[in-house]
Design a protein around this motif. Sequence first.
Motif, short mmCIF file in Angstrom:
data_model
loop_
_atom_site.label_atom_id
_atom_site.label_comp_id
_atom_site.label_asym_id
_atom_site.label_seq_id
_atom_site.Cartn_x
_atom_site.Cartn_y
_atom_site.Cartn_z
N ASP A 1 -33.80 -31.20 20.68
CA ASP A 1 -34.11 -29.86 20.17
C ASP A 1 -35.62 -29.81 20.04
OD1 ASP A 1 -34.23 -27.42 19.03
OD2 ASP A 1 -32.86 -27.84 17.38
N LEU A 2 -36.27 -29.25 21.07
CA LEU A 2 -37.72 -29.31 21.15
C LEU A 2 -38.32 -27.93 21.02
CD1 LEU A 2 -37.85 -31.83 24.07
CD2 LEU A 2 -38.49 -32.30 21.72
N VAL A 3 -39.43 -27.85 20.33
CA VAL A 3 -40.11 -26.59 20.10
C VAL A 3 -41.47 -26.63 20.77
CG1 VAL A 3 -40.97 -25.00 18.37
CG2 VAL A 3 -38.97 -26.40 17.88
N ALA A 4 -41.82 -25.54 21.42
CA ALA A 4 -43.15 -25.46 22.02
C ALA A 4 -44.18 -25.41 20.91
CB ALA A 4 -43.24 -24.20 22.88
N GLY A 5 -45.10 -26.32 20.95
CA GLY A 5 -46.03 -26.45 19.84
C GLY A 5 -47.06 -25.36 19.79
N GLY A 6 -46.64 -24.20 19.33
CA GLY A 6 -47.58 -23.11 19.12
C GLY A 6 -48.00 -22.39 20.37
N ALA A 7 -47.37 -22.69 21.52
CA ALA A 7 -47.75 -22.01 22.75
C ALA A 7 -47.43 -20.53 22.63
CB ALA A 7 -46.99 -22.61 23.94
N SER A 8 -48.43 -19.68 22.83
CA SER A 8 -48.24 -18.25 22.64
C SER A 8 -47.99 -17.51 23.94
CB SER A 8 -49.47 -17.65 21.95
OG SER A 8 -50.63 -17.90 22.72
N GLY A 9 -48.11 -18.18 25.04
CA GLY A 9 -47.89 -17.48 26.30
C GLY A 9 -47.96 -18.43 27.47
N PRO A 10 -48.23 -17.91 28.66
CA PRO A 10 -48.25 -18.69 29.87
C PRO A 10 -49.28 -19.83 29.77
CG PRO A 10 -48.62 -16.34 30.21
CD PRO A 10 -48.58 -16.60 28.78
N PRO A 11 -50.14 -20.08 30.58
CA PRO A 11 -49.86 -20.07 32.01
C PRO A 11 -49.49 -21.47 32.48
CG PRO A 11 -52.23 -20.03 31.64
CD PRO A 11 -51.56 -20.14 30.30
N HIS A 12 -48.79 -21.54 33.60
CA HIS A 12 -48.45 -22.84 34.17
C HIS A 12 -48.28 -22.68 35.67
CE1 HIS A 12 -45.80 -26.15 35.52
NE2 HIS A 12 -46.53 -26.83 34.66
N GLU A 13 -48.80 -23.63 36.42
CA GLU A 13 -48.65 -23.62 37.87
C GLU A 13 -47.61 -24.65 38.26
OE1 GLU A 13 -53.26 -22.35 38.94
OE2 GLU A 13 -52.42 -24.25 39.66
N GLY A 14 -46.70 -24.28 39.14
CA GLY A 14 -45.71 -25.23 39.62
C GLY A 14 -44.29 -24.74 39.44
N PHE A 15 -44.00 -24.07 38.34
CA PHE A 15 -42.67 -23.53 38.11
C PHE A 15 -42.58 -22.08 38.57
CE2 PHE A 15 -42.63 -26.79 34.66
CZ PHE A 15 -41.50 -27.48 35.07
N GLU A 16 -41.46 -21.73 39.16
CA GLU A 16 -41.12 -20.34 39.43
C GLU A 16 -39.76 -20.04 38.81
OE1 GLU A 16 -43.30 -18.99 43.52
OE2 GLU A 16 -41.34 -19.98 43.72
N VAL A 17 -39.54 -18.78 38.51
CA VAL A 17 -38.31 -18.36 37.85
C VAL A 17 -37.67 -17.24 38.66
CG1 VAL A 17 -37.31 -17.36 35.75
CG2 VAL A 17 -39.19 -19.01 35.59
N GLY A 18 -36.38 -17.40 38.95
CA GLY A 18 -35.62 -16.37 39.62
C GLY A 18 -34.61 -15.76 38.67
N TYR A 19 -34.52 -14.43 38.64
CA TYR A 19 -33.59 -13.77 37.72
C TYR A 19 -33.16 -12.43 38.28
CZ TYR A 19 -37.71 -11.07 36.16
OH TYR A 19 -38.82 -10.27 36.11
N VAL A 20 -32.13 -11.87 37.66
CA VAL A 20 -31.57 -10.58 38.08
C VAL A 20 -31.56 -9.66 36.87
CG1 VAL A 20 -29.59 -9.40 39.10
CG2 VAL A 20 -30.07 -11.79 39.71
N ASP A 21 -32.23 -8.51 36.97
CA ASP A 21 -32.29 -7.62 35.82
C ASP A 21 -30.99 -6.82 35.69
OD1 ASP A 21 -32.37 -5.46 37.60
OD2 ASP A 21 -34.50 -5.03 37.27
N GLN A 22 -30.89 -6.02 34.64
CA GLN A 22 -29.66 -5.28 34.37
C GLN A 22 -29.28 -4.32 35.49
OE1 GLN A 22 -30.49 -3.62 30.42
NE2 GLN A 22 -28.94 -4.99 29.57
N GLY A 23 -30.27 -3.87 36.23
CA GLY A 23 -30.00 -2.97 37.34
C GLY A 23 -29.57 -3.66 38.62
N GLY A 24 -29.55 -5.02 38.59
CA GLY A 24 -29.14 -5.78 39.76
C GLY A 24 -30.27 -6.16 40.69
N SER A 25 -31.50 -5.84 40.33
CA SER A 25 -32.65 -6.21 41.18
C SER A 25 -33.00 -7.69 40.97
CB SER A 25 -33.87 -5.35 40.83
OG SER A 25 -33.61 -3.99 41.09
N GLU A 26 -33.26 -8.37 42.08
CA GLU A 26 -33.58 -9.80 42.02
C GLU A 26 -35.09 -10.01 42.06
OE1 GLU A 26 -31.44 -12.09 44.88
OE2 GLU A 26 -29.54 -11.05 44.52
N PHE A 27 -35.54 -11.00 41.28
CA PHE A 27 -36.97 -11.31 41.20
C PHE A 27 -37.16 -12.83 41.27
CE2 PHE A 27 -36.25 -7.40 38.88
CZ PHE A 27 -37.26 -6.56 39.32
N ARG A 28 -38.28 -13.23 41.83
CA ARG A 28 -38.72 -14.63 41.78
C ARG A 28 -40.21 -14.62 41.54
NH1 ARG A 28 -37.02 -19.81 45.54
NH2 ARG A 28 -38.75 -21.19 44.91
#
Length: 253
Positions: free
Chosen positions: A6-33
Amino acid sequence: MRHALDLVAGGASGPPHEGFEVGYVDQGGSEFRRPLADVWAVRFEGCVPVRDFKSYKGQWHLPGLWWSSTMGGHIGYESWLERDHVMLLDFDPSVVGVSSQPFWLFWASKTGKGLSHAPDYFARREDGSAVVVDCRPVDRRRPRDWVKFEATQSACSQVGWHFRLVGAPDGIVMRNVRWLAGYRHPRHRVEDAVSDLRRVFAEPRPLMDGAASVGDPIAVLPVLFHLLWLHELVVDVSVPLHTASLVSPGVRR
């Protein structure tokens, strides 16, 4: 509730990071990466699952749908372990949104091999913080699984999300929560009985004694269990629930 990780991000308030990408589908069915840095504020608790919950003859896992009182709709699960943990998220009063299979996380290994992982759940807390949950029995965590869990932990820490790797929950807690879950639907909320129960349990009092003072327990107990599910009244779920369990005032809704 105990978690193997059970790990908590130590105070990170936002991005940034290079190397990871995220793919997801919004409520309207549109796909993003998109790069991880660009999605840290996405409301993943409202996204469509990125994987189907497949059911077929002879399968070992038992997938299904959990009706969530938090979401007012169904949330998918792929095993009974996942069902138990989505039930616990639904029971958690700090959680205001939950989604299953919320996104794909993509990254490359040190050798350049493309890897991916879809966590089991994303939960939003009322304070705006987020929790990403993976469910896996302790005895089934293989080295290749740890690679994915550790990568997910790293990605979560970059964007200020908590990460939980969970196994089998406490048996007593689970039995109690499973019982109360049977009364989670709003149909069990009878306002006259709600008012009387709040008055009766304004001070800690044994469960059955208080219920019987309001009326016929057959009619009153479903309302009482509904209020315990919602934490409007509270009871210690770490010990077996019984007629003498002390019920106390909870969070007024």
